[in-house]
Enzyme design. Structure first.
Site, PDB file in Angstrom:
ATOM      1  N   ARG A 273       0.876  -1.185   0.015  1.00 46.23           N
ATOM      2  CA  ARG A 273       0.179  -0.207   0.075  1.00 46.23           C
ATOM      3  C   ARG A 273       1.082   1.318   0.161  1.00 46.23           C
ATOM      4  O   ARG A 273       0.314   2.561  -0.083  1.00 46.23           O
ATOM      5  CB  ARG A 273      -0.979   0.133   1.265  1.00 46.23           C
TER       6      ARG A 273
ATOM      7  N   ARG B 211      -1.413  -1.681  13.205  1.00 51.12           N
ATOM      8  CA  ARG B 211      -0.812  -0.672  12.055  1.00 51.12           C
ATOM      9  C   ARG B 211      -0.097   0.611  12.345  1.00 51.12           C
ATOM     10  O   ARG B 211       1.121   0.641  12.468  1.00 51.12           O
ATOM     11  CB  ARG B 211      -1.920  -0.455  11.115  1.00 51.12           C
TER      12      ARG B 211
ATOM     13  N   HIS C 195      -7.648  -2.309  12.492  1.00 47.52           N
ATOM     14  CA  HIS C 195      -7.554  -1.139  12.389  1.00 47.52           C
ATOM     15  C   HIS C 195      -8.746  -0.437  13.750  1.00 47.52           C
ATOM     16  O   HIS C 195     -10.026  -1.097  13.896  1.00 47.52           O
ATOM     17  CB  HIS C 195      -8.232  -0.423  11.167  1.00 47.52           C
TER      18      HIS C 195
ATOM     19  N   CYS D 238     -14.277   2.395   6.158  1.00 46.22           N
ATOM     20  CA  CYS D 238     -12.952   2.220   5.382  1.00 46.22           C
ATOM     21  C   CYS D 238     -12.964   3.090   4.077  1.00 46.22           C
ATOM     22  O   CYS D 238     -12.007   3.608   3.554  1.00 46.22           O
ATOM     23  CB  CYS D 238     -12.624   0.692   5.027  1.00 46.22           C
TER      24      CYS D 238
HETATM   25  N1  ARG Z   1      -7.025  -4.360   2.967  1.00 49.90           N
HETATM   26  C1  ARG Z   1      -7.120  -3.207   3.601  1.00 49.90           C
HETATM   27  C2  ARG Z   1      -5.869  -3.472   4.528  1.00 49.90           C
HETATM   28  O1  ARG Z   1      -5.828  -4.404   5.430  1.00 49.90           O
HETATM   29  C3  ARG Z   1      -8.283  -2.927   4.350  1.00 49.90           C
HETATM   30  C4  ARG Z   1      -8.245  -1.583   5.041  1.00 49.90           C
HETATM   31  C5  ARG Z   1      -9.545  -1.318   5.685  1.00 49.90           C
HETATM   32  N2  ARG Z   1      -9.508   0.099   5.987  1.00 49.90           N
HETATM   33  C6  ARG Z   1      -9.855   0.673   7.155  1.00 49.90           C
HETATM   34  N3  ARG Z   1     -10.186   1.941   7.149  1.00 49.90           N
HETATM   35  N4  ARG Z   1     -10.037  -0.167   8.175  1.00 49.90           N
HETATM   36  O2  ARG Z   1      -5.174  -2.561   4.704  1.00 49.90           O
END
Ligand code: ARG
Length: 281
Positions: free
Chosen positions: A105, A151, A180, A274
């Site tokens: 990402r 994260r 998250h 999200c």
């Molecule tokens: N596949 C993405 C990740 O794992 C999903 C992000 C979801 N976003 C959120 N705001 N929770 O990063």
């Protein structure tokens, strides 16, 4: 689109919607071809067409509710870019752009930096520490709630406090399915939240109980269908339709829950919130 008609209770509930400005990203290149959270299984097929339909429904619903929706262009090779909430945190006209934990990402940051530059935002900084934007940083009125554990780093919370000049409460997430903060907690209104206590460590649960004694507490079944990944404008709470228990609790509090189906995007571990980055001028 047919919006649910407010019943008498809702009309007299005193809940007021405040129109918001939202940034979204169309899931043009949506896919699950890597796994960075427990929901993502690359061997399970995804449908770009139904992902797009479901996202479009959410987009049109926000417009119907009176919100202004802006779009950041999707980029090939960035299948998670639909989750615009992760791109930045925007409060008081200032934008702190995300620094993503996972290499898959990393290039999204540049897309957001360019978007803010091209749209006249001058007070913009890229986070120095790993910080996944509104995925982990939620504005609750008097305080900013900041998640860590999977994260966003703890060091990023200090940067958030310094950049926005506002108090930050650090919360530690402990269940990898709720990786998250916005999968475990949602802001409903000024100083009003809903959350799933088992997603947090003990100290964080104490902090939440002390700051939000009247919070809506979500049951496991509702949290597991991403019911907390919701967007509230102070009156309407848009949330995954499967979170029926939570919808009932919200209605009791005078909110108008509006269920939506984002099953396709849930395969990537994301839902309503999200996809939704609030731009606060
Ligand atoms: N596949 C993405 C990740 O794992 C999903 C992000 C979801 N976003 C959120 N705001 N929770 O990063």
């Amino acid at each position: 689109m047919v919006l649910p008609q407010p019943d008498d209770d809702a009309l007299t509930s005193g809940r007021t919607a405040r129109p918001r400005t939202i940034l979204m990203c169309e899931p043009t290149y949506f896919d699950v071809n890597y796994s960075i959270n427990p929901w993502m299984d690359p061997s399970r097929p995804t449908s770009q067409a139904s992902g797009l339909d479901q996202w479009k429904y959410l987009h049109d619903l926000f417009v119907e509710l009176g919100h202004e929706v802006e779009l950041v262009g999707a980029r090939p090779g960035l299948p998670d870019m639909v989750f615009a909430a992760n791109g930045a945190t925007v409060i008081d006209g200032k934008a702190l752009v995300a620094r993503f934990r996972h290499a898959q990402r990393h290039d999204e940051s540049e897309a957001y930096l360019e978007w803010f530059a091209q749209h006249g935002w001058t007070d913009v900084r890229m986070s120095r520490h790993v910080n996944e934007g509104e995925g982990d940083i939620l504005f609750a009125g008097d305080v900013i709630l900041a998640g860590t554990g999977f994260r966003t780093t703890r060091a990023a919370h200090d940067e958030v406090a310094e950049f926005f000049g506002r108090p930050v409460i650090s919360l530690t997430l402990v269940d990898p399915r709720f990786y998250h903060l916005d999968t475990a907690l949602a802001v409903l209104d000024h100083n009003e939240v809903m959350y799933h206590p088992p997603a947090f460590d003990e100290q964080s649960r104490e902090l939440l109980a002390a700051h939000f004694p009247d919070a809506v507490l979500a049951a496991r079944a509702d949290a597991e269908v991403f019911g907390l990944n919701a967007f509230s404008d102070g009156r309407h709470v848009v949330l995954p339709q499967a979170a029926v228990g939570l919808a009932g609790q919200l209605a009791e509090r005078g909110f108008e829950p509006i269920g939506v189906d984002l099953a396709e995007l849930l395969k990537a571990g994301g839902s309503v919130k999200c996809c939704t980055l609030e731009l606060r001028r």
